[in-house]
Design a protein around this motif. Structure first.
Motif, PDB file in Angstrom:
ATOM      1  N   HIS A   7       0.968  -1.187  -0.050  1.00 42.14           N
ATOM      2  CA  HIS A   7      -0.112  -0.092   0.159  1.00 42.14           C
ATOM      3  C   HIS A   7       0.924   1.462   0.033  1.00 42.14           C
ATOM      4  O   HIS A   7       1.912   1.280   0.372  1.00 42.14           O
ATOM      5  CB  HIS A   7      -1.053   0.092   1.261  1.00 42.14           C
ATOM      6  CG  HIS A   7      -0.527   0.161   2.526  1.00 42.14           C
ATOM      7  ND1 HIS A   7      -0.062  -0.769   3.533  1.00 42.14           N
ATOM      8  CD2 HIS A   7       0.059   1.403   3.032  1.00 42.14           C
ATOM      9  CE1 HIS A   7       0.655  -0.321   4.377  1.00 42.14           C
ATOM     10  NE2 HIS A   7       0.582   0.861   4.341  1.00 42.14           N
ATOM     11  N   LEU A   8       0.120   2.077  -0.574  1.00 42.00           N
ATOM     12  CA  LEU A   8       0.707   3.668  -0.126  1.00 42.00           C
ATOM     13  C   LEU A   8      -0.232   4.397   0.792  1.00 42.00           C
ATOM     14  O   LEU A   8      -1.389   4.308   0.838  1.00 42.00           O
ATOM     15  CB  LEU A   8       0.619   4.589  -1.582  1.00 42.00           C
ATOM     16  CG  LEU A   8       1.622   4.011  -2.693  1.00 42.00           C
ATOM     17  CD1 LEU A   8       1.284   4.876  -3.721  1.00 42.00           C
ATOM     18  CD2 LEU A   8       3.038   3.951  -2.367  1.00 42.00           C
ATOM     19  N   GLY A  27     -13.813   4.907  -8.130  1.00 49.82           N
ATOM     20  CA  GLY A  27     -14.352   3.603  -8.120  1.00 49.82           C
ATOM     21  C   GLY A  27     -13.464   2.573  -7.282  1.00 49.82           C
ATOM     22  O   GLY A  27     -13.767   1.399  -7.354  1.00 49.82           O
ATOM     23  N   LEU A  28     -12.768   2.804  -6.406  1.00 48.89           N
ATOM     24  CA  LEU A  28     -11.900   1.954  -5.350  1.00 48.89           C
ATOM     25  C   LEU A  28     -12.895   1.645  -4.292  1.00 48.89           C
ATOM     26  O   LEU A  28     -13.363   2.311  -3.848  1.00 48.89           O
ATOM     27  CB  LEU A  28     -10.651   2.510  -4.939  1.00 48.89           C
ATOM     28  CG  LEU A  28      -9.520   3.015  -6.048  1.00 48.89           C
ATOM     29  CD1 LEU A  28      -8.402   3.695  -5.514  1.00 48.89           C
ATOM     30  CD2 LEU A  28      -9.287   1.809  -6.725  1.00 48.89           C
ATOM     31  N   ASN A  50      -4.416  -7.334  -3.833  1.00 52.82           N
ATOM     32  CA  ASN A  50      -4.066  -7.218  -2.844  1.00 52.82           C
ATOM     33  C   ASN A  50      -3.169  -5.869  -2.426  1.00 52.82           C
ATOM     34  O   ASN A  50      -2.182  -5.960  -2.022  1.00 52.82           O
ATOM     35  CB  ASN A  50      -3.253  -8.478  -1.968  1.00 52.82           C
ATOM     36  CG  ASN A  50      -4.462  -9.286  -1.669  1.00 52.82           C
ATOM     37  OD1 ASN A  50      -5.412  -9.174  -1.335  1.00 52.82           O
ATOM     38  ND2 ASN A  50      -3.784 -10.704  -1.976  1.00 52.82           N
ATOM     39  N   SER A  51      -3.187  -4.873  -3.232  1.00 54.63           N
ATOM     40  CA  SER A  51      -2.800  -3.642  -3.129  1.00 54.63           C
ATOM     41  C   SER A  51      -3.738  -2.522  -2.811  1.00 54.63           C
ATOM     42  O   SER A  51      -4.850  -2.609  -3.281  1.00 54.63           O
ATOM     43  CB  SER A  51      -2.022  -2.954  -4.584  1.00 54.63           C
ATOM     44  OG  SER A  51      -1.002  -4.098  -5.161  1.00 54.63           O
ATOM     45  N   TYR A  52      -3.266  -1.598  -2.135  1.00 53.84           N
ATOM     46  CA  TYR A  52      -4.282  -0.519  -1.321  1.00 53.84           C
ATOM     47  C   TYR A  52      -3.623   0.844  -1.394  1.00 53.84           C
ATOM     48  O   TYR A  52      -2.504   0.979  -1.320  1.00 53.84           O
ATOM     49  CB  TYR A  52      -4.433  -1.274  -0.114  1.00 53.84           C
ATOM     50  CG  TYR A  52      -5.208  -2.477   0.096  1.00 53.84           C
ATOM     51  CD1 TYR A  52      -3.995  -3.535   0.340  1.00 53.84           C
ATOM     52  CD2 TYR A  52      -6.294  -2.785   0.144  1.00 53.84           C
ATOM     53  CE1 TYR A  52      -4.494  -4.947   0.184  1.00 53.84           C
ATOM     54  CE2 TYR A  52      -6.799  -4.185   0.106  1.00 53.84           C
ATOM     55  CZ  TYR A  52      -5.936  -5.132   0.161  1.00 53.84           C
ATOM     56  OH  TYR A  52      -6.430  -6.496   0.267  1.00 53.84           O
ATOM     57  N   PHE A 125      -7.723  -6.697   8.630  1.00 56.80           N
ATOM     58  CA  PHE A 125      -8.744  -5.879   8.079  1.00 56.80           C
ATOM     59  C   PHE A 125      -8.733  -5.884   6.606  1.00 56.80           C
ATOM     60  O   PHE A 125      -9.750  -5.535   6.001  1.00 56.80           O
ATOM     61  CB  PHE A 125      -8.689  -4.487   8.770  1.00 56.80           C
ATOM     62  CG  PHE A 125      -9.379  -4.369  10.081  1.00 56.80           C
ATOM     63  CD1 PHE A 125     -10.656  -3.691  10.384  1.00 56.80           C
ATOM     64  CD2 PHE A 125      -8.635  -4.887  11.171  1.00 56.80           C
ATOM     65  CE1 PHE A 125     -11.059  -3.883  11.771  1.00 56.80           C
ATOM     66  CE2 PHE A 125      -9.136  -4.981  12.648  1.00 56.80           C
ATOM     67  CZ  PHE A 125     -10.566  -4.340  12.772  1.00 56.80           C
ATOM     68  N   GLN A 126      -7.573  -5.610   5.992  1.00 54.71           N
ATOM     69  CA  GLN A 126      -7.459  -5.966   4.715  1.00 54.71           C
ATOM     70  C   GLN A 126      -8.558  -6.788   4.051  1.00 54.71           C
ATOM     71  O   GLN A 126      -8.818  -6.477   2.744  1.00 54.71           O
ATOM     72  CB  GLN A 126      -6.035  -5.950   4.007  1.00 54.71           C
ATOM     73  CG  GLN A 126      -5.113  -4.744   4.480  1.00 54.71           C
ATOM     74  CD  GLN A 126      -4.570  -4.567   5.965  1.00 54.71           C
ATOM     75  OE1 GLN A 126      -5.041  -5.314   6.625  1.00 54.71           O
ATOM     76  NE2 GLN A 126      -3.482  -3.707   5.974  1.00 54.71           N
ATOM     77  N   HIS A 127      -8.685  -7.948   4.429  1.00 56.75           N
ATOM     78  CA  HIS A 127      -9.340  -8.953   4.159  1.00 56.75           C
ATOM     79  C   HIS A 127     -10.716  -9.182   4.776  1.00 56.75           C
ATOM     80  O   HIS A 127     -11.607  -9.743   4.181  1.00 56.75           O
ATOM     81  CB  HIS A 127      -8.563 -10.360   4.179  1.00 56.75           C
ATOM     82  CG  HIS A 127      -7.243 -10.330   3.542  1.00 56.75           C
ATOM     83  ND1 HIS A 127      -7.007 -10.202   2.260  1.00 56.75           N
ATOM     84  CD2 HIS A 127      -5.949 -10.574   4.147  1.00 56.75           C
ATOM     85  CE1 HIS A 127      -5.643 -10.165   1.908  1.00 56.75           C
ATOM     86  NE2 HIS A 127      -5.057 -10.354   3.095  1.00 56.75           N
TER      87      HIS A 127
END
Length: 136
Positions: A7-8, A27-28, A50-52, A125-127
């Motif tokens: 992620h950034l 649209g993310l 799996n990039s955020y 939490f990402q998942h």
């Protein structure tokens, strides 16, 4: 050993305006949000594979640098990663469990740019989604 850019992190002036921009205008999908002292403070947006992008509201006067706060690499074995970089003389923090339930360690490049290396857990939490309560 690095699987991908995870992620950034971007500091924003108005979290609601930025959530609207990244989610509605670009649209993310919002994967989860952050709260600090009971108030919406940030959000995590899916960018595919799996990039955020992670955002936190922070007034300009409190920012350390420009809007980009840090970048993060994903690893599948954070313990092995830490041992490997340390064996080559590179400074790296011990791993810790972040408020998003993901293992993390921190480093910086020769110019002082900080970056994170993290490993997802089954409870990340990402998942899973939800609200991660900021504790820093």
């Amino acid at each position: 050993m690095i699987a991908r850019l995870a992620h950034l992190c971007i500091h924003v002036q108005d979290v609601n305006r930025s959530i609207d921009f990244y989610s509605r205008q670009l649209g993310l999908p919002v994967k989860f949000t952050f709260e600090k002292n009971g108030k919406l403070n940030g959000a995590y947006f899916g960018c595919g594979n799996n990039s955020y992008i992670e955002i936190f509201e922070k007034p300009y006067a409190e920012r350390i640098n420009t809007s980009l706060q840090h970048f993060c690499f994903e690893t599948e074995d954070i313990d092995a990663f830490i041992a490997d970089v340390r064996s080559r003389g590179v400074s790296c923090t011990d791993k810790s469990l972040g408020c998003d339930e993901t293992w993390q360690a921190w480093m910086e490049d020769p110019d002082g740019n900080k970056f994170e290396v993290h490993q997802y857990t089954p409870r990340s939490f990402q998942h899973q989604g939800g609200v991660a309560v900021v504790n820093w």
